[in-house]
Write a protein that holds these residues in place. Structure first.
Motif, short mmCIF file in Angstrom:
data_model
loop_
_atom_site.label_atom_id
_atom_site.label_comp_id
_atom_site.label_asym_id
_atom_site.label_seq_id
_atom_site.Cartn_x
_atom_site.Cartn_y
_atom_site.Cartn_z
N UNK A 135 0.83 -1.22 0.00
CA UNK A 135 0.00 0.00 0.00
C UNK A 135 0.86 1.26 0.00
N UNK A 136 1.95 1.23 0.74
CA UNK A 136 2.86 2.39 0.74
C UNK A 136 3.38 2.66 -0.66
N UNK A 137 3.74 1.57 -1.36
CA UNK A 137 4.30 1.73 -2.72
C UNK A 137 3.24 2.31 -3.66
N UNK A 138 1.96 2.04 -3.37
CA UNK A 138 0.88 2.58 -4.20
C UNK A 138 0.60 4.05 -3.86
N UNK A 139 1.17 4.51 -2.74
CA UNK A 139 0.94 5.91 -2.35
C UNK A 139 -0.22 6.07 -1.39
N UNK A 140 -0.74 4.94 -0.87
CA UNK A 140 -1.85 5.00 0.10
C UNK A 140 -1.27 5.44 1.44
N UNK A 141 -1.85 6.46 2.10
CA UNK A 141 -1.32 6.89 3.40
C UNK A 141 -1.57 5.85 4.47
N UNK A 142 -0.67 5.77 5.47
CA UNK A 142 -0.74 4.70 6.47
C UNK A 142 -2.10 4.64 7.17
N UNK A 143 -2.69 5.80 7.45
CA UNK A 143 -3.94 5.76 8.23
C UNK A 143 -5.11 5.27 7.38
N UNK A 144 -4.87 5.01 6.10
CA UNK A 144 -5.92 4.46 5.22
C UNK A 144 -5.76 2.95 5.01
N UNK A 145 -4.71 2.35 5.62
CA UNK A 145 -4.44 0.93 5.33
C UNK A 145 -5.61 0.05 5.76
N UNK A 146 -6.16 0.30 6.94
CA UNK A 146 -7.24 -0.58 7.41
C UNK A 146 -8.52 -0.33 6.62
N UNK A 147 -8.65 0.91 6.12
CA UNK A 147 -9.79 1.21 5.23
C UNK A 147 -9.69 0.35 3.97
N UNK A 148 -8.46 0.17 3.49
CA UNK A 148 -8.25 -0.67 2.29
C UNK A 148 -8.67 -2.11 2.59
N UNK A 149 -8.37 -2.56 3.79
CA UNK A 149 -8.77 -3.91 4.20
C UNK A 149 -10.30 -3.99 4.23
N UNK A 150 -10.94 -2.95 4.75
CA UNK A 150 -12.41 -2.95 4.88
C UNK A 150 -13.09 -2.99 3.51
N UNK A 151 -12.57 -2.23 2.54
CA UNK A 151 -13.14 -2.25 1.18
C UNK A 151 -13.06 -3.67 0.62
N UNK A 152 -11.90 -4.32 0.85
CA UNK A 152 -11.74 -5.69 0.35
C UNK A 152 -12.67 -6.67 1.04
N UNK A 153 -12.87 -6.49 2.36
CA UNK A 153 -13.65 -7.47 3.13
C UNK A 153 -15.16 -7.31 2.97
N UNK A 154 -15.58 -6.18 2.42
CA UNK A 154 -17.02 -5.91 2.33
C UNK A 154 -17.82 -7.03 1.65
N UNK A 155 -17.39 -7.55 0.48
CA UNK A 155 -18.17 -8.63 -0.15
C UNK A 155 -18.28 -9.87 0.75
#
Ligand code: SDX
Length: 392
Positions: free
Chosen positions: A333-353
């Motif tokens: 996620x860091x390499x993609x430019x996602x800020x650290x405080x958004x990492x768990x949000x990225x997990x949540x988007x993935x887990x939604x389905x």
């Protein structure tokens, strides 16, 4: 391999929860969504296709997949009045708190019936599409930047990167390698049997509350550093190791010291007692994204040294502690430019389905009852009330 699992709500009262969605074998490191191995999905599928598989039970035909993608695009806008919520959160509000509140608020903006019929599929797609827009909006508004609207011609993952990083000053250069990496990242996070946050969704959903409130509970449960917050905690751990100049042997010693609360974040798992199959795939994406972005992240070297030292250490071997999905995901996620405080949000988007599929499985079960864990009483025996003047 029956898929029958024991659901222990953690209160010492073991019920049993039957599920046909995800199969895990913790000893062998096996993970399958609706019978399909995670390795094959990561190699061949997209997040949208995998989301459809989890919720509906089978891979979609081409016509259905195209229709699903078009509907996700149609549903990607938020009600304009929802922007006022964002303007009233403090700028430093954690995006997981914002996301949990905004998902719950969707019920107020889309109050239509959500019975188990066609409407519900619209609701599922509306949620999967809008959660991505909500996350990007939280990021933009937290930085005081103009909100970027989704584009109808972009895929699910490309639209997210567009909404996060496009700006009137420097338009985002869409990068297909990053889009591919994001598809795999979200596929790896899409479901995982009865983990803490999924159990929260099922427990809250069992009271027959609407799906938005049940998912909001799942987002809150995921936030913790022992669960979905671990990807952010891994990066903070690697950064502090570098800032404090700790050697790898010193870190391993701290992780083993029972008097030290320090734990090796991204290591260990309640179910996997071998290498998390998702971590193996995530490590491959790591190399691909870092080389793509020509982005040498010294944290990756520290992570790999730490992994090698832990895997060869008797303590970690005896306790079957291996890297889990979070160990390398933060570096991707860091390499993609996602800020650290958004990492768990990225997990949540993935887990939604996965949460939606598990909620739906319960709602479709006509024998489903409200979740009501019991306890082992450890308190006082029976005794009389003492008037206040007679108390010691
Ligand atoms: C996720 O459940 C899921 O499926 C979750 C998840 C998903 O997709 O939904 O996979 C996502 O949450 C992954 C886990 C992310 N969390 C972390 O990486 C945080 C660091 N890991 C630990 O906190 C821990 O491993 C847990 C929370 C994941 C599991 O904790 P447990 O149940 O206590 O682990 P355990 O029973 O296997 O522990 C056995 C022993 C214990 O020591 P003893 O009591 O036997 O002396 O190993 C120790 C633990 O203290 N231990 C660790 C350790 N993890 C466990 N020691 C050092 N570092 C660690 N990371």
């Amino acid at each position: 391999d029956t898929g029958l699992i024991t659901f222990d709500p953690g209160f010492g009262n073991t019920g049993s929860c039957k599920s046909a969605i995800t199969f895990m074998n913790g000893e062998k490191g096996i993970l399958r969504y609706r019978g399909i191995p995670i390795e094959q999905l990561a190699e061949n599928s997209t997040f949208v296709e995998t989301a459809y598989l989890l919720i509906n039970g089978n891979l979609p035909d081409r016509k259905t997949l195209t229709r699903t993608s078009v509907m996700l695009s149609d549903f990607s806008l938020l009600h304009e009045d929802m922007k006022f919520f964002y303007q009233n959160f403090p700028r430093k509000a954690h995006p997981m708190g914002i996301l949990s509140a905004m998902v719950n608020a969707l019920r107020s903006f889309y109050p239509e019936l959500i019975d188990l019929d066609e409407d519900l599929n619209f609701t599922f797609l509306r949620l999967i599409s809008k959660v991505r827009t909500m996350a990007a909006m939280a990021y933009k508004i937290s930085r005081g930047h103009k909100v970027v609207y989704p584009r109808p011609d972009y895929s699910y993952c490309a639209n997210f990167l567009h909404m996060m990083f496009d700006s009137p000053v420097i338009p985002y250069q869409m990068d297909d390698d990053l889009v591919d990496a994001l598809n795999v990242f979200w596929i790896l996070h899409a479901d995982h049997e009865q983990n803490c946050s999924t159990a929260a969704v099922r427990v809250v959903g069992s009271g027959k509350v609407n799906i938005y409130a049940a998912l909001s509970a799942g987002i809150s449960a995921l936030w913790g550093p022992l669960h979905g917050g671990a990807n952010q905690a891994v990066i903070q751990m690697l950064e502090s190791i570098q800032q404090e100049g700790l050697s790898i042997p010193q870190v391993i010693a701290k992780a083993k010291d029972k008097n030290d609360p320090f734990r090796l974040m991204g290591f260990g798992h309640r179910v996997y007692k071998t290498y998390d199959p998702r971590a193996k795939i995530m490590k491959k994406i790591c190399d691909k994204v870092l080389s793509r972005c020509k982005h040498l992240d010294s944290l990756l070297n520290t992570a790999m040294e730490l992994e090698a030292a832990a895997l060869s250490d008797a303590y970690f071997q005896e306790k079957n502690l291996y890297p889990n999905v979070d160990f390398y995901s933060g570096i991707v996620l860091r390499a993609m430019g996602i800020p650290t405080n958004m990492f768990t949000v990225m997990f949540a988007i993935g887990r939604l389905p996965g949460w939606i599929a598990q909620w739906r499985e319960d709602m479709l079960d006509s024998n489903q009852k409200i979740s009501r864990p019991r306890q082992i009483y450890m308190g006082e025996n029976i005794r009389d009330y003492t008037p206040i003047d007679e108390r010691p």
